[in-house]
Design a protein around this motif. Structure first.
Motif, mmCIF file in Angstrom:
data_model
loop_
_atom_site.group_PDB
_atom_site.id
_atom_site.type_symbol
_atom_site.label_atom_id
_atom_site.label_comp_id
_atom_site.label_asym_id
_atom_site.label_seq_id
_atom_site.Cartn_x
_atom_site.Cartn_y
_atom_site.Cartn_z
ATOM 1 N N LEU A 100 -36.726 -18.875 -31.416
ATOM 2 C CA LEU A 100 -36.489 -17.469 -31.074
ATOM 3 C C LEU A 100 -36.566 -17.246 -29.568
ATOM 4 O O LEU A 100 -35.707 -16.577 -28.979
ATOM 5 C CB LEU A 100 -37.509 -16.582 -31.789
ATOM 6 C CG LEU A 100 -37.353 -16.449 -33.305
ATOM 7 C CD1 LEU A 100 -38.499 -15.638 -33.886
ATOM 8 C CD2 LEU A 100 -36.016 -15.796 -33.648
ATOM 9 N N ILE A 101 -37.596 -17.820 -28.940
ATOM 10 C CA ILE A 101 -37.734 -17.661 -27.485
ATOM 11 C C ILE A 101 -36.574 -18.341 -26.759
ATOM 12 O O ILE A 101 -36.008 -17.790 -25.804
ATOM 13 C CB ILE A 101 -39.083 -18.248 -27.022
ATOM 14 C CG1 ILE A 101 -40.232 -17.454 -27.635
ATOM 15 C CG2 ILE A 101 -39.171 -18.241 -25.494
ATOM 16 C CD1 ILE A 101 -41.602 -18.046 -27.356
ATOM 17 N N GLY A 102 -36.208 -19.550 -27.217
ATOM 18 C CA GLY A 102 -35.086 -20.249 -26.599
ATOM 19 C C GLY A 102 -33.782 -19.495 -26.746
ATOM 20 O O GLY A 102 -32.965 -19.455 -25.812
ATOM 21 N N ALA A 103 -33.579 -18.869 -27.921
ATOM 22 C CA ALA A 103 -32.357 -18.097 -28.131
ATOM 23 C C ALA A 103 -32.298 -16.896 -27.202
ATOM 24 O O ALA A 103 -31.246 -16.579 -26.633
ATOM 25 C CB ALA A 103 -32.269 -17.649 -29.587
ATOM 26 N N ARG A 104 -33.439 -16.212 -27.033
ATOM 27 C CA ARG A 104 -33.469 -15.057 -26.123
ATOM 28 C C ARG A 104 -33.190 -15.486 -24.680
ATOM 29 O O ARG A 104 -32.469 -14.790 -23.943
ATOM 30 C CB ARG A 104 -34.826 -14.364 -26.202
ATOM 31 C CG ARG A 104 -35.045 -13.610 -27.516
ATOM 32 C CD ARG A 104 -36.411 -12.948 -27.524
ATOM 33 N NE ARG A 104 -36.524 -11.955 -26.465
ATOM 34 C CZ ARG A 104 -36.174 -10.688 -26.584
ATOM 35 N NH1 ARG A 104 -35.653 -10.251 -27.719
ATOM 36 N NH2 ARG A 104 -36.321 -9.850 -25.581
ATOM 37 N N MET A 105 -33.761 -16.614 -24.272
ATOM 38 C CA MET A 105 -33.524 -17.104 -22.918
ATOM 39 C C MET A 105 -32.079 -17.538 -22.737
ATOM 40 O O MET A 105 -31.467 -17.298 -21.684
ATOM 41 C CB MET A 105 -34.466 -18.264 -22.609
ATOM 42 C CG MET A 105 -35.937 -17.867 -22.550
ATOM 43 S SD MET A 105 -37.040 -19.277 -22.228
ATOM 44 C CE MET A 105 -36.474 -19.766 -20.595
ATOM 45 N N ALA A 106 -31.497 -18.160 -23.773
ATOM 46 C CA ALA A 106 -30.107 -18.603 -23.682
ATOM 47 C C ALA A 106 -29.158 -17.421 -23.584
ATOM 48 O O ALA A 106 -28.148 -17.474 -22.867
ATOM 49 C CB ALA A 106 -29.748 -19.456 -24.901
ATOM 50 N N LEU A 107 -29.483 -16.318 -24.280
ATOM 51 C CA LEU A 107 -28.615 -15.144 -24.234
ATOM 52 C C LEU A 107 -28.612 -14.484 -22.858
ATOM 53 O O LEU A 107 -27.705 -13.711 -22.550
ATOM 54 C CB LEU A 107 -29.047 -14.122 -25.293
ATOM 55 C CG LEU A 107 -28.735 -14.509 -26.745
ATOM 56 C CD1 LEU A 107 -29.303 -13.472 -27.709
ATOM 57 C CD2 LEU A 107 -27.227 -14.648 -26.948
ATOM 58 N N TRP B 61 -22.635 -17.078 -27.935
ATOM 59 C CA TRP B 61 -22.989 -16.091 -28.960
ATOM 60 C C TRP B 61 -21.814 -15.161 -29.258
ATOM 61 O O TRP B 61 -21.497 -14.893 -30.424
ATOM 62 C CB TRP B 61 -24.209 -15.306 -28.517
ATOM 63 C CG TRP B 61 -24.484 -14.097 -29.364
ATOM 64 C CD1 TRP B 61 -24.264 -12.796 -29.046
ATOM 65 C CD2 TRP B 61 -25.023 -14.091 -30.695
ATOM 66 N NE1 TRP B 61 -24.628 -11.974 -30.075
ATOM 67 C CE2 TRP B 61 -25.097 -12.746 -31.113
ATOM 68 C CE3 TRP B 61 -25.447 -15.088 -31.565
ATOM 69 C CZ2 TRP B 61 -25.587 -12.367 -32.361
ATOM 70 C CZ3 TRP B 61 -25.921 -14.713 -32.822
ATOM 71 C CH2 TRP B 61 -25.994 -13.370 -33.202
ATOM 72 N N ASP B 62 -21.170 -14.654 -28.208
ATOM 73 C CA ASP B 62 -20.038 -13.740 -28.404
ATOM 74 C C ASP B 62 -18.878 -14.441 -29.107
ATOM 75 O O ASP B 62 -18.183 -13.833 -29.929
ATOM 76 C CB ASP B 62 -19.578 -13.182 -27.058
ATOM 77 C CG ASP B 62 -20.565 -12.176 -26.483
ATOM 78 O OD1 ASP B 62 -21.410 -11.694 -27.255
ATOM 79 O OD2 ASP B 62 -20.493 -11.881 -25.277
ATOM 80 N N THR B 63 -18.665 -15.724 -28.789
ATOM 81 C CA THR B 63 -17.593 -16.472 -29.459
ATOM 82 C C THR B 63 -17.892 -16.646 -30.944
ATOM 83 O O THR B 63 -17.015 -16.431 -31.793
ATOM 84 C CB THR B 63 -17.417 -17.848 -28.798
ATOM 85 O OG1 THR B 63 -17.128 -17.671 -27.404
ATOM 86 C CG2 THR B 63 -16.269 -18.613 -29.437
ATOM 87 N N LEU B 64 -19.141 -17.030 -31.263
ATOM 88 C CA LEU B 64 -19.524 -17.191 -32.665
ATOM 89 C C LEU B 64 -19.460 -15.867 -33.413
ATOM 90 O O LEU B 64 -19.059 -15.820 -34.583
ATOM 91 C CB LEU B 64 -20.940 -17.779 -32.754
ATOM 92 C CG LEU B 64 -21.110 -19.209 -32.246
ATOM 93 C CD1 LEU B 64 -22.579 -19.611 -32.302
ATOM 94 C CD2 LEU B 64 -20.268 -20.177 -33.078
ATOM 95 N N LEU B 65 -19.848 -14.798 -32.738
ATOM 96 C CA LEU B 65 -19.835 -13.484 -33.376
ATOM 97 C C LEU B 65 -18.422 -13.066 -33.755
ATOM 98 O O LEU B 65 -18.187 -12.524 -34.844
ATOM 99 C CB LEU B 65 -20.460 -12.451 -32.431
ATOM 100 C CG LEU B 65 -20.904 -11.124 -33.055
ATOM 101 C CD1 LEU B 65 -21.961 -11.360 -34.124
ATOM 102 C CD2 LEU B 65 -21.438 -10.200 -31.978
ATOM 103 N N LEU B 66 -17.467 -13.342 -32.867
ATOM 104 C CA LEU B 66 -16.081 -12.982 -33.154
ATOM 105 C C LEU B 66 -15.496 -13.821 -34.291
ATOM 106 O O LEU B 66 -14.585 -13.365 -34.992
ATOM 107 C CB LEU B 66 -15.221 -13.149 -31.897
ATOM 108 C CG LEU B 66 -15.436 -12.121 -30.785
ATOM 109 C CD1 LEU B 66 -14.611 -12.488 -29.570
ATOM 110 C CD2 LEU B 66 -15.073 -10.715 -31.255
#
Length: 412
Positions: free
Chosen positions: A242-249, A258-263
């Motif tokens: 979770l912390i790594g994901a927040r830092m990566a964003l 993230w935006d590519t996967l979301l689309l």
């Protein structure tokens, strides 16, 4: 004194770039305005002496304000500014009135800072630019256009409509995702609880009977034993993830991924795409109606898509338009616009009513988003039922098959 590398547009829409000494971005914009130029973007080349502390102060204050000022307050700010300016209230008095009625302390402090900068001789757009994390470049450029054209009240009214539109579309997406995320989170918590507390109890019973267990039961017991033995490591990995994901964003590559996967996500992706296109077309139309040149309007409107991938494609469209390609052809090459938008761009470019066409498209896609949000529950619900049903089936088979076999043995 810092040196800024800037890009600007003259009255004819031609792009002009260069470097200029200036105390800050607001002063730079004012200096260029006296030369008949509209500042599009600027980057500091050097910051020395006390200017470094001023720049640091602006970034720190901007960051604090940005994290504490709700979007609803910005929407109300634009609406009230439009009303007060249309009624003929002077700018300073309008800001003071809004400061006195502000319910959020940090936003009231921000309005007080804007007043101080106006009293010091800065224009409103320059004052807004000193808080970049609160007021986006799109808002700053639109206010600057309003100052140059004398249509500041109209610009604030347009910003109110655009911010309301963006807020509503984001809230609609959050509403659409709330139900499936809640169900998935509940299912995950149930899986953890079953593996940590329920299955171990059954495992003790089966161990005492010394019977051969079905494969499903052995699998459930194996997973349960693994979680019991390694739960500290699994918890640490979950928190680290979770912390790594927040830092990566917060990084460009992470946000782009993230935006590519979301689309590309089924069901959710088309909804996010339509909402982003609706925000872009609304912002693009507003900028064009305010008199912003097409290329600059593309630049500032791309920042309102809230999607890095779409913003990059629109940037490529802007570069193609700068090379002299028609806007319709550049939009087709970007590969992110629907046939409806492409047709409206072509018609608007031919008739000279591009801003009006973009506003029509924005309204159309807003209705599409409304419909998609209302129907998304019906699309996701069968998937969730299958997911939960599969979990219950595996659990039931694993737990009750051994009991069923033992009961048959006892009957015989």
């Amino acid at each position: 004194m810092p040196v800024f590398a800037y890009a600007a547009r003259d009255a004819g829409g031609r792009k002009i770039s260069g470097e200029l000494d200036s105390a800050d971005l607001g002063t730079l914009a004012d200096t260029l305005a006296t030369q008949g130029l509209l500042l599009v973007r600027a980057e500091p080349r050097a910051v020395l002496g006390t200017d470094a502390f001023a720049a640091l102060r602006g970034r720190v204050l901007g960051g604090l304000f940005a994290q504490r000022v709700p979007i609803d307050d910005l929407v109300m700010f634009c609406r009230q500014m439009a009303t007060l300016l249309r009624a003929g209230v002077p700018l300073l008095r309008a800001l003071k009135a809004l400061q006195e009625s502000a319910t959020v302390r940090r936003f009231a402090d921000l309005l007080g800072d804007l007043q101080q900068q106006l009293e010091a001789g800065h224009e409103l757009s320059a004052a807004l630019r000193s808080h970049p994390a609160v007021f986006t470049p799109y808002m700053v450029n639109m206010v600057r256009v309003g100052e140059l054209t004398g249509r500041l009240s109209d610009v604030f009214n347009g910003l109110y409509a655009q911010l309301s539109f963006a807020r509503d579309s984001r809230n609609q997406i959050k509403t659409a995702l709330r139900y499936p995320m809640f169900v998935i989170a509940t299912a995950l918590m149930a899986i953890v609880a079953v593996n940590l507390f329920v299955i171990p109890s059954f495992a003790k019973v089966y161990k005492g009977l010394k019977a051969d267990l079905p494969v499903v039961t052995q699998l459930l017991i194996g997973v349960s034993n693994f979680m019991l033995a390694w739960w500290p490591l699994l918890l640490a990995l979950a928190l680290g993830g979770l912390i790594g994901a927040r830092m990566a964003l917060r990084q460009a590559w992470g946000r782009r991924l993230w935006d590519t996967l979301l689309l590309k996500t089924p069901i959710i992706g088309p909804l996010v795409h339509k909402a982003a296109l609706a925000r872009f077309t609304r912002s693009f139309g507003l900028a064009l109606d305010a008199g912003v040149p097409v290329v600059d309007a593309l630049q500032v409107a791309s920042e309102t898509t809230d999607n890095v991938l779409l913003a990059e494609r629109i940037a490529s469209m802007r570069i193609a338009a700068e090379r002299g390609e028609s806007l319709a052809r550049a939009a087709r090459s970007a590969g992110v616009f629907t046939p409806t938008i492409l047709q409206m761009i072509a018609v608007g470019e031919e008739t000279g009513a591009l801003g009006e066409m973009m506003n029509e498209v924005a309204g159309h896609y807003q209705r599409e988003v409304d419909y998609a949000v209302k129907s998304i529950g019906a699309q996701i619900e069968p998937i969730l039922i299958v997911f939960l049903g599969g979990f219950v089936l595996v659990f039931a088979l694993g737990v009750f098959l051994p009991l069923w076999d033992l009961s048959k043995v006892a009957i015989r």
